[in-house]
Write a protein that holds these residues in place. Structure first.
Motif, mmCIF file in Angstrom:
data_model
loop_
_atom_site.group_PDB
_atom_site.id
_atom_site.type_symbol
_atom_site.label_atom_id
_atom_site.label_comp_id
_atom_site.label_asym_id
_atom_site.label_seq_id
_atom_site.Cartn_x
_atom_site.Cartn_y
_atom_site.Cartn_z
ATOM 1 N N SER A 1 -55.051 -57.418 1.244
ATOM 2 C CA SER A 1 -55.106 -56.036 0.780
ATOM 3 C C SER A 1 -56.561 -55.602 0.574
ATOM 4 O O SER A 1 -56.965 -54.519 1.016
ATOM 5 C CB SER A 1 -54.327 -55.905 -0.536
ATOM 6 N N ALA B 1 -52.119 -50.570 4.836
ATOM 7 C CA ALA B 1 -52.019 -51.982 4.448
ATOM 8 C C ALA B 1 -52.548 -52.221 3.042
ATOM 9 O O ALA B 1 -51.931 -52.946 2.256
ATOM 10 C CB ALA B 1 -52.782 -52.853 5.447
ATOM 11 N N HIS B 2 -53.657 -51.601 2.704
ATOM 12 C CA HIS B 2 -54.240 -51.983 1.412
ATOM 13 C C HIS B 2 -53.362 -51.542 0.251
ATOM 14 O O HIS B 2 -53.318 -52.197 -0.777
ATOM 15 C CB HIS B 2 -55.708 -51.514 1.294
ATOM 16 N N CYS C 1 -62.208 -50.456 4.167
ATOM 17 C CA CYS C 1 -62.420 -49.330 5.088
ATOM 18 C C CYS C 1 -63.106 -48.175 4.362
ATOM 19 O O CYS C 1 -62.666 -47.745 3.311
ATOM 20 C CB CYS C 1 -61.069 -48.867 5.655
ATOM 21 N N SER D 1 -53.946 -55.299 11.447
ATOM 22 C CA SER D 1 -53.433 -54.246 10.552
ATOM 23 C C SER D 1 -52.635 -53.208 11.343
ATOM 24 O O SER D 1 -51.696 -52.608 10.815
ATOM 25 C CB SER D 1 -54.586 -53.554 9.817
ATOM 26 N N ASP E 1 -59.243 -56.893 1.939
ATOM 27 C CA ASP E 1 -59.926 -56.803 3.247
ATOM 28 C C ASP E 1 -59.729 -55.410 3.835
ATOM 29 O O ASP E 1 -60.658 -54.799 4.370
ATOM 30 C CB ASP E 1 -59.358 -57.835 4.235
ATOM 31 N N ASN E 2 -58.503 -54.906 3.749
ATOM 32 C CA ASN E 2 -58.211 -53.580 4.298
ATOM 33 C C ASN E 2 -58.788 -52.461 3.441
ATOM 34 O O ASN E 2 -59.152 -51.402 3.961
ATOM 35 C CB ASN E 2 -56.699 -53.408 4.460
ATOM 36 N N ILE F 1 -62.528 -54.633 9.920
ATOM 37 C CA ILE F 1 -61.075 -54.561 9.703
ATOM 38 C C ILE F 1 -60.395 -55.125 10.964
ATOM 39 O O ILE F 1 -60.775 -54.798 12.088
ATOM 40 C CB ILE F 1 -60.616 -53.104 9.480
ATOM 41 N N SER G 1 -54.087 -47.709 9.641
ATOM 42 C CA SER G 1 -53.406 -48.961 9.301
ATOM 43 C C SER G 1 -54.096 -49.671 8.138
ATOM 44 O O SER G 1 -53.437 -50.307 7.316
ATOM 45 C CB SER G 1 -53.330 -49.882 10.518
ATOM 46 N N ALA G 2 -55.419 -49.551 8.053
ATOM 47 C CA ALA G 2 -56.124 -50.174 6.925
ATOM 48 C C ALA G 2 -55.693 -49.523 5.621
ATOM 49 O O ALA G 2 -55.445 -50.201 4.611
ATOM 50 C CB ALA G 2 -57.636 -50.043 7.113
#
Ligand code: SF4
Ligand code: FES
Length: 249
Positions: A155, A185-186, A161, A234, A157-158, A230, A181-182
């Protein structure tokens, strides 16, 4: 030692004006200058000559805000992997180089002036669902919910963004899938974001399409230029979320 560089810069007076490249040569560049500091020097010279300086965006100048996107020699954010335009330094270039500087180009990012583009399409994608609107409690409540380390890491990592738009600018389809998508996802990976996971996926993907971004054909250019590295994994997660949500599962 001072460097001499020649810039071929995209100049465009406004959204509907015709654009063209203009050439500027400066002898006052230091290798330790950032790319944007070099543009500042060129602008000072342009202003001294009584002409209109080059318009470009920047704010934090330390890789955080995402406002500084330029295409340098055909690469979104320039030659360094995992770095924003403001983190590129002139030591990456050689004395005497000619460098081409263009705005991020995508139908959904219309040019406002010169190197400045309108990225409000990303804001509207976020407004469509990139938030948690349930009552998730206060900080102590958040800390008391166990989250597996690998899920929390993914989470975060995303969450890196910064919404710069390089992914869309580098994609031959001008797709915004990596950005969207980032963001999906987060939030969706964490328990607080889970209740709205389906609705979020539907709304954000539909807004992304409505803004005129293209389709993803798995080119991987987005991942290659992303300053926050990223992963395109994702995008697969977003597609799964979307398909499941659309099927009512
Ligand atoms: S995914 Fe990467 S390239 Fe795309 S907007 Fe976010 S930080 Fe920028
Ligand atoms: S100016 Fe903020 S990321 Fe470059």
């Amino acid at each position: 030692m001072a460097m001499t560089v020649t810039l071929k810069v995209w100049r465009q007076a406004g959204p509907t004006a015709a654009g063209r490249f203009e050439t500027y040569t400066t002898n006052h560049v230091h290798p330790d200058m950032s790319f944007l500091e070099m543009l500042d020097v060129v602008n000072e010279e342009i202003i001294k000559a009584g002409k209109d300086p080059i318009a470009f965006d920047s704010d934090c100048r330390e890789g955080i805000c995402g406002s500084c996107g330029l295409v340098i020699d055909g690469l979104a954010h320039g030659p360094d992997r995992g770095a924003t335009t403001c983190q590129v330094h002139m030591r990456r270039f050689r004395n005497g180089d000619t460098i081409t500087v263009e705005p991020f180009r995508a139908k959904a990012f219309p040019v406002i002036k010169d190197l400045v583009v309108d990225r409000s399409a990303f804001d509207r994608i976020i407004a469509a669902g990139g938030y948690v609107s349930i009552n998730a409690g206060g900080a102590p409540d958040g800390n008391s919910i166990p989250v597996a380390k690998d899920v929390a890491d993914l989470s975060m990592d995303n969450a890196q963004c910064i919404g710069c738009g390089a992914c869309a600018a580098a994609c031959k389809n001008a797709a915004a899938h990596l950005f969207t998508s980032a963001k999906i996802a987060h939030l969706g990976l964490l328990p607080q974001g889970a209740p709205e996971r389906s609705r979020r996926a539907i709304r954000m993907v539909e807004q992304m399409d409505a803004e005129g971004f293209g389709s993803c054909s798995n080119e991987g250019e987005c991942e290659a230029v992303c300053p926050k590295e990223i992963s395109i994994a994702s995008i697969a997660r977003m597609n799964r979320d979307y398909v499941k949500a659309a099927a009512g599962k």
